[in-house]
Enzyme design. Sequence first.
Site, short mmCIF file in Angstrom:
data_model
loop_
_atom_site.label_atom_id
_atom_site.label_comp_id
_atom_site.label_asym_id
_atom_site.label_seq_id
_atom_site.Cartn_x
_atom_site.Cartn_y
_atom_site.Cartn_z
N THR A 1 21.13 -46.58 6.83
CA THR A 1 22.59 -46.63 6.78
C THR A 1 23.04 -46.48 5.33
O THR A 1 22.35 -46.94 4.42
CB THR A 1 23.07 -47.98 7.37
OG1 THR A 1 22.58 -48.06 8.71
CG2 THR A 1 24.58 -48.08 7.38
N TYR B 1 7.73 -55.96 3.98
CA TYR B 1 9.01 -55.76 4.66
C TYR B 1 8.78 -55.55 6.15
O TYR B 1 9.34 -56.26 6.98
CB TYR B 1 9.71 -54.56 4.04
CG TYR B 1 11.09 -54.26 4.57
CD1 TYR B 1 12.18 -55.08 4.25
CD2 TYR B 1 11.32 -53.15 5.37
CE1 TYR B 1 13.45 -54.78 4.72
CE2 TYR B 1 12.59 -52.86 5.85
CZ TYR B 1 13.65 -53.67 5.51
OH TYR B 1 14.92 -53.38 5.98
N THR C 1 19.81 -58.87 -4.54
CA THR C 1 20.28 -57.47 -4.60
C THR C 1 21.77 -57.36 -4.35
O THR C 1 22.36 -56.31 -4.59
CB THR C 1 19.54 -56.60 -3.55
OG1 THR C 1 19.59 -57.26 -2.29
CG2 THR C 1 18.10 -56.38 -3.93
N GLY C 2 22.39 -58.41 -3.87
CA GLY C 2 23.84 -58.41 -3.67
C GLY C 2 24.53 -59.01 -4.88
O GLY C 2 23.87 -59.43 -5.83
N LYS D 1 8.63 -64.12 2.64
CA LYS D 1 9.20 -65.46 2.83
C LYS D 1 10.63 -65.36 3.34
O LYS D 1 11.06 -66.13 4.19
CB LYS D 1 9.23 -66.22 1.49
CG LYS D 1 7.94 -66.87 1.12
CD LYS D 1 8.20 -67.75 -0.09
CE LYS D 1 6.95 -68.30 -0.69
NZ LYS D 1 7.20 -68.93 -1.99
#
Length: 318
Positions: free
Chosen positions: A179, A149, A41-42, A95
Amino acid sequence: MKYYDNKRILITGGAGFLGSHLCKRLVGEDYEVLCIDNCFTGARKNIADLLSNPNFEFIRHDITFPLYIEADEIYNLACPASPVHYQFDPVQTTKTSVHGAINMLGLAKRVKAKILQASTSEVYGDPEIHPQTESYWGKVNPIGPRSCYDEGKRCAETLFFDYYRQHGLKIKVARIFNTYGPQMHPNDGRVVSNFIVQALSNKDITVFGDGLQTRSFCYVDDLIEGLIRMMDSPDDFTGPVNLGNPKEFSVLELAKKIIETTGSKSKIVFRPLPQDDPCRRQPDISLAKEKLDWEPVIKIDEGLKKTVEYFDKILANE
Ligand code: NAD
Ligand code: UDP
């Protein structure tokens, strides 16, 4: 004897939203920063302006596999955080939290590094107490779509505390509440980025459920300050500590605020509430105030303005 002067700080998930802000802040303070990320996702573009800095190194690596590297401090941030992304490959999400924690704790043990876990308000699940204090054990569905999650993060906390008790590791656990800020991915799926992108493109604002569920939104700079204070706190303070902004808003209030901030013509539309979506969420930050002398200083209007400016630029360049 060390062969280097600067503290070496390893940041997993360093090319993501929070990680890229943390990398920038710590490189700016002249530390050597090692950014580890598999770019799920980055993205490299989040850290593009750091790549030529001699104090910064980027390594593409998946933390579910072991890593052998030297570091004095480890911030373990790697894990997709948006429900859309963590539910895309739930097995990999678990994982990342569990195998990833084992690998990073093993590394910390070998090199005697201090290690901080980016945990989450999701460990409280759909909470029965309000606001949430660290002593509350949570109400989490172990078999639902959010469990990969929530339970992954809960197990990671267990592993941190077992390495602390069993191996005497220096650990820090921060429970981060919602955030937002610049560098969030425009298609991230989280509520602030979704609403801003929808408002700026004059598309319908998709409120899930009746919009009366609440969240408490912290601006990224405040959160990063909290994480660094937590890492720098005395060794006998392990946490868990809540980090977030206690000002609570309903999702509907947030939608209206974003329409107002952007001057958008968007209409609010209602969509089904996802399963297990928590009804209320607000951090009690008394512990962070007492132990870290920390509390957020950026108000929602100021934070939203900066975030809107960021997305405005991104959308203009598309
Ligand atoms: P993000 O998705 O922007 O960043 C996560 C980063 O981890 C990404 O760069 C991704 O590519 C990387 N990553 C994912 N799996 C990986 C793996 N197996 N190996 C290496 N890298 C991997 O999310 P974020 O908002 O920056 O969140 C960072 C951390 O903070 C996460 O652990 C998240 O659970 C936690 N957190 C964030 C929030 C929030 O509101 N932003 C709230 C609570 C907790
Ligand atoms: N939400 C919404 N519309 C969206 C995205 C999210 O109404 O387009 C709601 C979501 O149902 C939840 C809240 O906003 O109640 C926060 O969602 P987010 O995914 O940002 O974070 P989390 O649920 O993990 O706190």
